[in-house]
Design a protein around this motif. Structure first.
Motif, PDB file in Angstrom:
ATOM      1  N   PRO A  21     -16.472  14.607 -40.017  1.00 34.69           N
ATOM      2  CA  PRO A  21     -17.913  14.776 -40.250  1.00 34.69           C
ATOM      3  C   PRO A  21     -18.277  16.259 -40.344  1.00 34.69           C
ATOM      4  O   PRO A  21     -17.616  17.111 -39.740  1.00 34.69           O
ATOM      5  CB  PRO A  21     -18.553  14.138 -39.017  1.00 34.69           C
ATOM      6  N   THR A  22     -19.346  16.519 -41.070  1.00 34.83           N
ATOM      7  CA  THR A  22     -19.837  17.894 -41.161  1.00 34.83           C
ATOM      8  C   THR A  22     -20.586  18.235 -39.869  1.00 34.83           C
ATOM      9  O   THR A  22     -20.898  17.353 -39.066  1.00 34.83           O
ATOM     10  CB  THR A  22     -20.789  18.056 -42.355  1.00 34.83           C
ATOM     11  N   GLY A  23     -20.887  19.496 -39.684  1.00 28.64           N
ATOM     12  CA  GLY A  23     -21.620  19.914 -38.489  1.00 28.64           C
ATOM     13  C   GLY A  23     -22.986  19.256 -38.413  1.00 28.64           C
ATOM     14  O   GLY A  23     -23.438  18.857 -37.333  1.00 28.64           O
ATOM     15  N   VAL A  26     -22.604  15.672 -37.228  1.00 31.86           N
ATOM     16  CA  VAL A  26     -22.318  15.628 -35.786  1.00 31.86           C
ATOM     17  C   VAL A  26     -23.606  15.791 -34.990  1.00 31.86           C
ATOM     18  O   VAL A  26     -23.859  15.065 -34.026  1.00 31.86           O
ATOM     19  CB  VAL A  26     -21.281  16.701 -35.385  1.00 31.86           C
ATOM     20  N   VAL A  27     -24.446  16.740 -35.410  1.00 33.21           N
ATOM     21  CA  VAL A  27     -25.718  16.960 -34.716  1.00 33.21           C
ATOM     22  C   VAL A  27     -26.597  15.716 -34.836  1.00 33.21           C
ATOM     23  O   VAL A  27     -27.201  15.272 -33.855  1.00 33.21           O
ATOM     24  CB  VAL A  27     -26.440  18.207 -35.281  1.00 33.21           C
ATOM     25  N   ARG A  28     -26.656  15.119 -36.017  1.00 43.33           N
ATOM     26  CA  ARG A  28     -27.485  13.930 -36.237  1.00 43.33           C
ATOM     27  C   ARG A  28     -26.981  12.748 -35.382  1.00 43.33           C
ATOM     28  O   ARG A  28     -27.770  12.065 -34.745  1.00 43.33           O
ATOM     29  CB  ARG A  28     -27.472  13.549 -37.713  1.00 43.33           C
ATOM     30  N   TYR A  29     -25.662  12.532 -35.377  1.00 47.02           N
ATOM     31  CA  TYR A  29     -25.110  11.430 -34.596  1.00 47.02           C
ATOM     32  C   TYR A  29     -25.303  11.652 -33.105  1.00 47.02           C
ATOM     33  O   TYR A  29     -25.641  10.723 -32.364  1.00 47.02           O
ATOM     34  CB  TYR A  29     -23.622  11.255 -34.893  1.00 47.02           C
ATOM     35  N   THR A  30     -25.110  12.891 -32.657  1.00 45.50           N
ATOM     36  CA  THR A  30     -25.293  13.206 -31.239  1.00 45.50           C
ATOM     37  C   THR A  30     -26.747  13.015 -30.831  1.00 45.50           C
ATOM     38  O   THR A  30     -27.035  12.451 -29.762  1.00 45.50           O
ATOM     39  CB  THR A  30     -24.842  14.651 -30.952  1.00 45.50           C
TER      40      THR A  30
END
Length: 58
Positions: A21-23, A26-30
């Motif tokens: 995943p792109t950064g 990752v931020v969106r999923y987190t």
């Protein structure tokens, strides 16, 4: 020893196939996971307070 080299070559080969995943993803999923956990924490806290209040009325 040859078996170990073959294993690590296979690991490297498989890791190249992984779609990372792109950064931003990752931020969106987190963020989604944290908000979901906070929502359920609040939901069950309110539910617990309500059940406790009902039991205290008895």
């Amino acid at each position: 020893m040859n078996n170990n080299n073959n294993f690590f070559q296979n690991v490297v080969s498989e890791m190249k196939k992984v779609s990372w995943p792109t950064g931003q993803e990752v931020v969106r999923y987190t963020t989604t996971v944290v908000l979901t956990v906070v929502f359920f924490l609040a939901f069950f806290y309110v539910l617990d307070i309500g059940i406790t209040a009902l039991i205290d009325l008895m």
